[in-house]
Design a protein around this motif. Structure first.
Motif, mmCIF file in Angstrom:
data_model
loop_
_atom_site.group_PDB
_atom_site.id
_atom_site.type_symbol
_atom_site.label_atom_id
_atom_site.label_comp_id
_atom_site.label_asym_id
_atom_site.label_seq_id
_atom_site.Cartn_x
_atom_site.Cartn_y
_atom_site.Cartn_z
ATOM 1 N N HIS A 1 2.844 41.320 27.939
ATOM 2 C CA HIS A 1 3.578 41.840 27.088
ATOM 3 C C HIS A 1 2.198 42.313 26.273
ATOM 4 C CE1 HIS A 1 4.643 43.914 23.366
ATOM 5 N NE2 HIS A 1 6.017 44.467 24.165
ATOM 6 N N CYS B 1 8.482 51.880 20.509
ATOM 7 C CA CYS B 1 7.672 50.256 20.726
ATOM 8 C C CYS B 1 7.329 49.789 18.915
ATOM 9 C CB CYS B 1 6.781 50.456 21.847
ATOM 10 S SG CYS B 1 6.370 48.692 21.386
ATOM 11 N N PHE C 1 5.404 47.862 18.344
ATOM 12 C CA PHE C 1 4.278 47.140 18.450
ATOM 13 C C PHE C 1 2.999 48.774 18.434
ATOM 14 C CE2 PHE C 1 -0.007 45.084 20.861
ATOM 15 C CZ PHE C 1 0.872 43.852 18.928
ATOM 16 N N ALA C 2 4.006 49.761 19.470
ATOM 17 C CA ALA C 2 2.790 50.401 19.496
ATOM 18 C C ALA C 2 1.589 51.471 18.239
ATOM 19 C CB ALA C 2 3.184 52.045 18.888
ATOM 20 N N CYS D 1 -1.274 48.740 18.846
ATOM 21 C CA CYS D 1 -1.178 48.105 20.719
ATOM 22 C C CYS D 1 -2.871 49.026 20.680
ATOM 23 C CB CYS D 1 0.005 48.798 21.055
ATOM 24 S SG CYS D 1 -0.347 48.380 23.112
ATOM 25 N N ALA E 1 -1.806 51.903 23.490
ATOM 26 C CA ALA E 1 0.406 52.774 23.393
ATOM 27 C C ALA E 1 -0.403 54.023 24.112
ATOM 28 C CB ALA E 1 0.289 52.611 21.930
ATOM 29 N N PRO F 1 11.170 50.356 24.312
ATOM 30 C CA PRO F 1 11.062 49.869 25.970
ATOM 31 C C PRO F 1 12.002 48.685 26.072
ATOM 32 C CG PRO F 1 9.302 48.789 24.971
ATOM 33 C CD PRO F 1 9.383 50.035 23.968
ATOM 34 N N PHE G 1 6.033 49.295 28.416
ATOM 35 C CA PHE G 1 5.900 50.992 29.518
ATOM 36 C C PHE G 1 5.188 50.406 30.011
ATOM 37 C CE2 PHE G 1 8.501 53.116 26.083
ATOM 38 C CZ PHE G 1 9.397 52.895 27.019
ATOM 39 N N HIS G 2 3.267 49.968 29.742
ATOM 40 C CA HIS G 2 2.079 48.924 30.213
ATOM 41 C C HIS G 2 1.977 48.387 29.813
ATOM 42 C CE1 HIS G 2 2.709 54.059 29.684
ATOM 43 N NE2 HIS G 2 2.977 54.219 28.576
#
Ligand SMILES: Nc1ncnc2c1ncn2[C@@H]1O[C@H](COP(=O)(O)OP(=O)(O)OP(=O)(O)O)[C@@H](O)[C@H]1O
Ligand SMILES: Nc1ncnc2c1ncn2[C@@H]1O[C@H](COP(=O)(O)OP(=O)(O)OP(=O)(O)O)[C@@H](O)[C@H]1O
Ligand code: SF4
Ligand code: SF4
Ligand SMILES: [Mg+2]
Ligand SMILES: [Mg+2]
Lengths: 315, 371, 333
Positions: B267, B305, B307-308, B311, B314, B323, B336-337
């Motif tokens: 993560h 998300c 955290f986007a 992030c 993102a 997610p 997702f990534h």
């Protein structure tokens, strides 16, 4: 900015925020108290210019007291005496009249002027003198603190009543002597509270930070310490005013309050005692007004303390 | 379940039901909402957890991520303005299905908690001995002398020197480390099978911290306890936990074994958290990489998300949907990534190319966001 | 005297800014005298960060505050720019204050809640006028430099987060172009990621404005990250002084080694004596080496004679009768 709330959420590790309801409740009581005090001040300032308050019959002879509003007390009157049956609204006004035929509301308002004057002047003296002593002692510490503490402890340990009786008896029962006597009680009490509050503020790091910057002591006292002690001082000013109103009443009971013809709430109550069975309203009206006034002062003082106490409010 | 190799146990655990599938704690879709003056605040959002017997799970995350709310909820200490949904099973028993009588001797007995500040759990005007024995006498129905004897043994167990004298002292007469030991002794008094420690050592010195954590480890082994260790110190988590759950904005973002988390994290938040802390094994003046921005406002969480906005990976899809927490071999992550995967590498490359993430975060290192 | 000595002072270095020699700070309390700092010497070279680390109550804050004479030390000298601060009168001392600034632990409590942020930052200029590059016209730039949006200048501190408040404190200290800033646990109250931001900011400010830092922390990882030189203290005494990397690679004092072994994540074992030994009382400190009640290597001489600070190679000094120079502890994380 929504940031503000959200900043707070991450800085203060304090518990959950107050619930809305308790705050609203507080506000209502607070504003009721403020409302009462405002009405009181308006009445006192207007005095006899107020159409709601009848003229005081200064030269009235001793006559029987008149009941307020209803004839509820009629039975206790002597049916032989004509005056007894008179409509309270005509002669007695809203709150009836006293044994000299004076309107109770009118004398209460009139007495309030002197009571309030005494209370406010004493509070002002207490805040200025006591506050200054407390601030200096709490911030400068050292020998000043020692001296102030001695003064506080000595005055507070002398039986208050004796001190007051002594002053009033020796110097006479003028308003200013009553003020002087009560001030001698208010100053150490306020000095002690302000000192405690100052000690707390002076301990905080922003005061240290100002010292580190090389700010002069006087400047630190006025710019950093005083503004943070001020809310406490103001709230205690309200509480003190209430206490002094009551204290003046106490003096009156001892026959030590201001001399006639000046009247105060304390005097009205204490003079009315004699006829309490026949005309309780003479005592009850100023008592209730005194009660609500002191209560309001306390509530307002308390509320301000909570609202502006930086620690308590979680700022 | 062998009870005979437990030298410190005073109470045989015969009466205790076997743990179904060896799980001490099963939390399913736990959500906690708070009513606040500014609206609904979701502090814990759909947490699902499993904790085996004797296992230590560390919960890490920034301040406000919901670690304390989660741990308090597990021991039924939710604040008055909070609401919980989802199920909690401790030792195979659903805490909502407990009868009133069972409840009385469940929290504090089967599951106990240690708080960060020992002073909050100690009564300053009561002697240590009284405080330890009180709970025992209530829950275990011991006589005064039996409780005293047991308290003495507990204090010995937590390495308090001259315990008999300490029993007569007041909390303020003890050092911070000693107080925390007393609190641990109190938590252990009724032989909990699950211990929840919310930052048990944050207020203490490193040397004391080490001894307390060693003590908890030892007790966990000896007494077959499971433990949830809440901490914001990744070092503590690394040294003490079997598994680590990384929490952010009320959700678990990554959960796996300690070794795997540090060796093979997935993560982006875990990575960012690790890069932001100074590490004793790196040379002096190593540049730290703070996480840009601030945690989201839980009163008004962002879509997608959480955290986007902070992030570096993102992408547009992160802003659309949340997610799910999933993954192979007991390593779950919600991204997702993920870091260390082709998708993650591609996302990072794309963002670096663009100079800005899909959420508008600048990728240039020099431009540290205002915190 | 144990744990005392001046071998580690860099008297030959012309860049020494602050030189503290044999400083003692004692407090009288009802139950006796607290020996908070007992004969500590150290120096700070211009542009250097000196880290002070040690357990709670070992006298870190007291040492740092005594440097700026708040309160004045009981004895010893603090030389800054050639003048002994302990000899100055109050008004002379006040004139030196702008050069020696301080940042406190509690970010919220160190800002006056009733003043605006630009007021707080500009306070130094109000008192002293512009002393260096910062003038009241350039406050915005300073706020920018510490990462506070200048548009928020009229706000009160409670509208900012802990990290932002610490930035404001840093700006307040910088505005007078000080030579030394004492940072007393400036990141201990902050969240992990915010801590990194403030550490980076302090590092940048030190580079950009050439100010020296005294950085106090009980967190060894933080100390290692920010410091050039580290001083380890125990019960009011200096145990060990060395460059940050050197100290962590080769801790020679047994107390330093115990600290290193206690770092979370470290696999090293702390000796049992450290675990069982309570911190002795600062009113009645042990004779000889003050660490002897908990030291695994203590011998008779440790209980009777106080060790003096001596070099153990390079710029690495230890106050110990039996320094552990051979066996390095491996610090893992
Ligand atoms: N009783 C409550 N009412 C409203 N909000 C609450 C309440 N308790 C906690 N919160 C909020 O829930 C969120 C999570 O808080 P929590 O204390 O669990 O964080 P944490 O991860 O333990 O942080 P820390 O590291 O600071 O202890 C925070 O935003 C907090 O403000
Ligand atoms: N004003 C004071 N009066 C009496 N004792 C004091 C005073 N200030 C500090 N002390 C004592 O001096 C010793 C050193 O305290 P100091 O605050 O310097 O420690 P520290 O290393 O900064 O600890 P911490 O990490 O807890 O901040 C302690 O024993 C403390 O109790
Ligand atoms: S890559 Fe997307 S899903 Fe993963 S943490 Fe970043 S924003 Fe969330
Ligand atoms: S060996 Fe002796 S001198 Fe060295 S730290 Fe231990 S007790 Fe002190
Ligand atoms: Mg918490
Ligand atoms: Mg300190």
């Amino acid at each position: 900015m929504s940031n503000v709330a959200d900043n707070l959420a991450y800085t203060s590790k304090a518990g959950p925020p107050d619930t809305v309801d308790s705050k609203r409740e507080w506000n209502l009581i607070f504003w009721l108290s403020v409302g009462w005090l405002v009405i009181l001040v308006v009445f006192i300032l207007l005095g006899s210019a107020n159409p709601l308050v009848p003229e005081i019959e200064r030269n009235a002879d001793l006559i029987n007291a008149q009941p307020a509003l209803t004839n509820f007390w009629k039975d206790s009157c002597d049916p032989e005496v004509e005056r007894c049956g008179r409509d309270a609204f005509v002669v007695g006004g809203l709150f009836g009249n006293d044994d000299r035929g004076r309107d109770v509301l009118a004398i209460t308002v009139d007495g309030g002027r002197i009571s309030a004057f005494i209370a406010l002047v004493v509070t002002a003296i207490g805040i200025f003198v006591g506050g200054a002593l407390g601030l200096l002692a709490g911030y400068l510490k050292g020998w000043i603190d020692v001296v102030v503490q001695i003064i506080i402890n000595v005055t507070l340990s002398v039986p208050a009543l004796l001190l007051v009786i002594f002053i009033v008896v020796v110097r006479g029962r003028s308003i200013w002597n009553v003020i002087l006597a009560v001030s001698l009680l208010a100053i150490p009490a306020l000095a002690r509270i302000v000192r405690a509050s100052t000690l707390q503020v002076a301990d905080r790091e922003f005061v240290k930070a100002a010292e580190v910057l090389g700010v002069k002591k006087g400047s630190i006292l006025f710019r950093e310490v005083l503004p943070n002690v001020m809310p406490t001082m103001i709230s205690f000013a309200f509480l003190t005013t209430g206490i002094i109103l009551v204290a003046e009443g106490g003096l009156a009971f001892l026959g030590l309050s201001v001399e006639s013809p000046s009247i105060t709430w304390g005097r009205i109550i204490s003079d009315g005692r004699a006829d309490f069975r026949d005309s309780p309203w003479v005592v009850l009206t100023p008592s209730m007004i005194l009660f609500f006034t002191v209560l309001s002062l306390n509530l307002v003082g308390d509320h301000l303390l909570k609202r502006y106490d930086v620690r308590g409010s979680g700022l | 379940m062998t009870a005979n190799d437990q030298p410190h146990r005073d109470r045989p655990d015969d009466g205790r039901p076997d743990l179904p599938n060896g799980m001490m704690l099963e939390v399913d879709d736990l959500t906690v909402d708070f009513d606040t003056p500014s609206g609904n605040l979701r502090a814990v959002d759909g947490v699902t957890l499993r904790l085996a017997e004797r296992e230590t799970l560390a919960i890490v995350g920034e301040s406000g991520s919901g670690k304390s709310v989660l741990s308090r909820t597990l021991i039924n200490l939710l604040a008055g303005n909070g609401r919980r949904s989802g199920s909690i099973r401790i030792g195979g028993r659903d805490i909502d299905q407990l009868s009133k009588a069972e409840r009385k001797h469940f929290f504090g007995v089967e599951v106990a908690m240690i708080f960060q500040d020992p002073m909050t759990s100690l009564n300053p005007v009561k002697r240590i001995g009284v405080q330890i024995t009180e709970a025992m006498r209530y829950h275990l129905d011991l006589s005064a002398s039996a409780a005293d004897k047991r308290a003495l043994r507990l204090l010995e167990l937590v390495h308090i020197p001259s315990p008999a004298e300490r029993m007569k002292q007041y909390p303020h007469e003890l050092s911070g480390g000693m107080r925390q030991r007393v609190v641990i002794a109190m938590a252990l008094a009724c032989e909990p099978r699950l211990l929840i420690a919310d930052e048990p050592t944050t207020a203490l010195d490193v040397t004391v911290q080490k001894t307390i954590l060693d003590l908890l480890d030892e007790l966990r082994q000896e007494r077959r306890m499971s433990m949830i260790l809440v901490t914001h110190d990744l070092g503590v988590a690394e040294g003490r936990a079997d598994r680590i759950a990384v929490m952010y904005a009320g959700r678990i973002r990554e959960i796996t074994t300690t070794d795997r988390l540090f060796a093979d994290m997935r993560h982006p938040y875990t990575e960012a958290l690790l890069n932001s802390i100074p590490r004793p094994d790196l040379p002096s003046h190593t540049r730290l990489h703070p996480i840009p921005g601030r945690p989201p406002n839980l009163l008004d969480p962002p879509k997608g998300c959480a955290f986007a906005p902070r992030c570096r990976y993102a992408q547009p899809d992160c802003l659309e949907s949340e997610p799910p927490l999933d993954g192979p071999h007991g390593h779950d992550w919600a991204c997702f990534h993920p870091v260390g995967t082709p998708e993650g590498a591609a996302a990072l490359a794309a963002n670096e190319e663009a100079g800005v993430t899909a959420a508008g975060l600048s990728m240039s290192e020099s431009e540290e966001e205002f915190v | 005297m144990a744990g005392t000595g001046t071998a580690h002072l860099r008297d030959g270095d012309p860049n020494v800014l602050v030189r503290v020699e044999d400083m003692v700070v004692e407090f009288s309390i009802s139950s006796g005298t607290v020996h908070a700092v007992s004969g500590v010497s150290f120096d700070i070279v211009a542009g250097e960060t000196l880290g002070i680390v040690g357990e709670s109550g070992c006298g870190k804050s007291t040492t740092a505050r005594a440097v700026i004479q708040m309160p004045r030390p009981t004895s010893g000298s603090v030389t800054f720019n050639g003048t002994d601060l302990t000899q100055l009168g109050n008004e002379e001392l006040r004139k030196v204050r702008p050069d020696l600034q301080m940042i406190f632990q509690d970010p919220i409590s160190s800002l006056n809640p009733r003043r605006t942020v630009s007021d707080i930052i500009g306070e130094g200029l109000r008192v002293w006028g512009a002393r260096g590059q910062w003038t009241s016209d350039r406050l915005d730039e300073l706020m920018e430099a510490v990462g506070i949006d200048p548009r928020f200048g009229e706000r009160k501190p409670h509208q900012f987060s802990g990290g932002q408040c610490q930035r404001i404190s840093i700006a307040r200290a910088l505005v007078l172009d000080p030579k030394v800033i004492i940072c007393d646990e400036p990141v201990s109250a902050l969240d992990v990621s915010v801590q990194a931001q403030i550490l980076n900011l302090l590092e940048d400010m030190k580079q950009r404005y050439g100010v020296s830092l005294v950085f106090i922390s009980h967190d060894l990882s933080v100390i290692k990250n920010i410091s050039d030189r580290v001083m380890v203290m125990y019960m009011g005494k200096v145990c060990e002084v060395a460059g940050a990397d050197d100290l962590f690679a080769r801790p020679a004092h047994h107390y330093t080694r115990a600290l290193m072994a206690s770092i979370p994540g470290s696999k090293a074992v702390v000796e049992a004596s450290m675990i069982e030994g309570e911190l002795p009382s600062a009113i009645n400190p042990p004779t000889g080496c003050r660490f002897n009640t908990r030291c695994p290597a203590a011998t008779d001489i440790c209980r009777s004679e106080e060790p003096t600070i001596e070099a153990v190679g390079g710029d690495h000094y230890v106050a110990c009768h039996h320094p552990a120079t051979e066996t390095p502890v491996t610090v893992e994380s």
